[in-house]
Motif scaffolding. Structure first.
Motif, PDB file in Angstrom:
ATOM      1  N   GLU A  63       0.834  -1.193  -0.037  1.00  0.00           N
ATOM      2  CA  GLU A  63       0.008   0.033  -0.048  1.00  0.00           C
ATOM      3  C   GLU A  63       0.910   1.148  -0.021  1.00  0.00           C
ATOM      4  O   GLU A  63       0.358   2.262  -0.354  1.00  0.00           O
ATOM      5  CB  GLU A  63      -0.937  -0.033   1.092  1.00  0.00           C
ATOM      6  N   ARG A  64       2.173   1.144   0.404  1.00  0.00           N
ATOM      7  CA  ARG A  64       3.005   2.408   0.319  1.00  0.00           C
ATOM      8  C   ARG A  64       4.304   2.427  -0.765  1.00  0.00           C
ATOM      9  O   ARG A  64       4.634   3.430  -0.945  1.00  0.00           O
ATOM     10  CB  ARG A  64       3.955   2.367   1.892  1.00  0.00           C
ATOM     11  N   THR A  65       3.689   1.488  -1.686  1.00  0.00           N
ATOM     12  CA  THR A  65       4.756   1.551  -2.743  1.00  0.00           C
ATOM     13  C   THR A  65       4.361   2.832  -3.752  1.00  0.00           C
ATOM     14  O   THR A  65       3.034   2.727  -3.949  1.00  0.00           O
ATOM     15  CB  THR A  65       4.736   0.246  -3.528  1.00  0.00           C
ATOM     16  N   PRO A  66       5.122   3.592  -4.297  1.00  0.00           N
ATOM     17  CA  PRO A  66       4.832   4.701  -5.232  1.00  0.00           C
ATOM     18  C   PRO A  66       4.427   4.221  -6.329  1.00  0.00           C
ATOM     19  O   PRO A  66       4.789   3.390  -6.834  1.00  0.00           O
ATOM     20  CB  PRO A  66       6.089   5.468  -5.238  1.00  0.00           C
ATOM     21  N   PHE A  67       3.617   4.987  -7.158  1.00  0.00           N
ATOM     22  CA  PHE A  67       2.947   4.681  -8.428  1.00  0.00           C
ATOM     23  C   PHE A  67       3.679   5.100  -9.460  1.00  0.00           C
ATOM     24  O   PHE A  67       4.376   6.233  -9.486  1.00  0.00           O
ATOM     25  CB  PHE A  67       1.534   5.042  -8.513  1.00  0.00           C
ATOM     26  N   HIS A  68       3.814   4.419 -10.543  1.00  0.00           N
ATOM     27  CA  HIS A  68       4.598   4.792 -11.979  1.00  0.00           C
ATOM     28  C   HIS A  68       3.733   4.062 -12.866  1.00  0.00           C
ATOM     29  O   HIS A  68       4.187   3.316 -13.504  1.00  0.00           O
ATOM     30  CB  HIS A  68       5.820   4.290 -11.742  1.00  0.00           C
ATOM     31  N   PRO A  69       2.432   4.547 -13.266  1.00  0.00           N
ATOM     32  CA  PRO A  69       1.683   4.166 -14.331  1.00  0.00           C
ATOM     33  C   PRO A  69       2.262   4.113 -15.736  1.00  0.00           C
ATOM     34  O   PRO A  69       3.177   4.880 -15.903  1.00  0.00           O
ATOM     35  CB  PRO A  69       0.298   4.907 -14.474  1.00  0.00           C
TER      36      PRO A  69
END
Ligand code: NDP
Ligand code: GDP
Length: 339
Positions: A142-148
């Protein structure tokens, strides 16, 4: 009195399994079904599960606020599951504006309908592991940053943060479930697992000889949709809304998934698999694997179906389905070109 649930995307894979699960819990289930020229086909997944007569379909669309407000006023749901989306990644490059309208702005529309008409309704947003994209950590939580990596994933990030923001701004019980890939015999034929199990079934029945795939080195954390809809419901039973990763914790390459499907029919994958570079994506998500520890601790949820059982169920279902189809109707589904 029975609790009432309203599901957008009720005609999709998850909508069907969630409906069956909620009906088994005694819910009154209503679903948003957008207008289609294929009226006789829209509830085919509900029919497959034998529950089509038990779900009330309502004519609305997540791009049309008025239609959603009227639906919310008519149903007065206790729980609202927003599963509607343009959910296929390659189509999101072909139709990025539509994808943004449905998959991103549709979330705002759903939340606005509730804020205006029934703010105490508990809200579930179908977020996706695709948001992690070019994954910033080897195992995502849940804390992993997003990189779509696609317009679809960008739209899902918008939907996720809109859900968090309505929780923080208006105190709404708005939860985002970050679900890793989940499959079943009801998965759309365009997704890789179902494309493979349908293709393998055709080879088994002598209806096809080859199976064309793109990047078979991609790795996904695949679970069973029937397990994952239980997690959606558990999230809405918590006193506080929150975000949860739902995954098996194990990852498999497309190649190994494909091999498992061929093994099921006792055939050699290498005799049938053709790699087609035209199926490669402009930007790929190479590897996803989720950490479901929070879901296990807080929700008491864990995946129940093994990967081997999932693929076996899908292959067997496709063989059965094709065997029951009259020969003249067994032609492969033609997907529109995406370029
Ligand atoms: P499907 O593609 O099977 O279902 C999508 C649903 O959205 C369909 O019922 C579709 O209706 C509906 N829909 C599309 N556009 C609109 C619209 N404008 N208004 C109302 N409804 C609309 O997806 P899944 O069931 O597999 O997934 C459910 C949700 O979970 C989606 O939001 C998806 O992005 C997300 N998700 C799925 C994952 C997976 O592995 N399955 C992983 C992570 C997230 P129609 O039948 O008319 O096309
Ligand atoms: P996604 O994870 O939501 O994009 O789910 P998909 O099932 O569509 O794709 C999973 C992975 O399989 C992606 O990395 C694709 O590039 C890969 N893949 C390889 N060949 C194919 C193919 O022919 N069709 C699809 N849909 N995916 C493929």
């Amino acid at each position: 009195m029975a609790r009432r649930a309203l599901i957008t995307g009720v005609t999709g894979q998850d909508g069907a399994y969630l409906s069956r699960f909620l009906l088994s819990k005694g819910y009154e289930v209503h679903g948003v079904a957008r207008r289609s020229s294929h009226l006789g086909l829209i509830d085919h997944r509900l029919r497959w599960l034998g529950i089509d007569g038990q779900v009330t379909l309502r004519d609305a669309d997540v791009t049309d606020l008025g239609s959603l407000i009227r639906t919310v006023e008519a149903v007065r749901p206790d729980e609202f599951y927003n599963l509607a989306a343009q959910s296929f990644v390659p189509t999101s490059w072909a139709e990025p504006l539509l994808t943004a309208n449905v998959t991103a702005l549709g979330v705002t529309t759903a939340l606005e309908a509730l804020r205006i008409a029934r703010p105490d309704t508990r809200f579930y947003q179908a977020s996706s592991s695709e948001m992690f994209g070019l994954a910033q950590e080897p195992v995502q939580n849940e804390r992993t940053p997003f990189h779509p990596r696609s317009p679809y994933a960008v739209a899902k990030v918008f939907g996720h943060w809109t859900t968090v923001n309505y929780r923080e701004s208006f105190g709404m019980h708005a939860t985002s479930g970050i679900l890793f890939n989940h499959e079943s015999p009801l998965r759309g034929l365009e997704f890789v697992t179902r494309k493979v199990t349908d293709g393998v079934a055709r080879i088994k029945l002598g209806l096809a000889h080859e199976l064309r795939l793109g990047n078979v080195d991609a790795q996904r954390d695949w679970g069973h949709a029937d397990d994952y809809v239980k997690a959606m419901w558990l999230m809405l039973q918590q006193d506080q809304a929150d975000d949860y990763v739902i995954a098996t914790g194990q990852t498999t390459s497309v190649r190994e998934m494909c091999r498992a499907a061929f093994d099921r029919i006792g055939a050699d994958m290498d005799h049938h698999l053709v790699i087609d570079p035209a199926l490669y994506r402009p930007a790929e998500v190479e590897r996803l694997v989720g950490d479901p520890a929070k879901a296990r601790q807080v929700l008491g949820w864990q995946a129940e179906t093994s990967f081997a059982d999932l693929i076996a169920e899908m292959v067997d279902a496709d063989i059965e389905r094709l065997s029951a189809t009259p020969p003249a109707q067994r032609r492969p589904v033609r997907a529109p070109a995406l370029d």
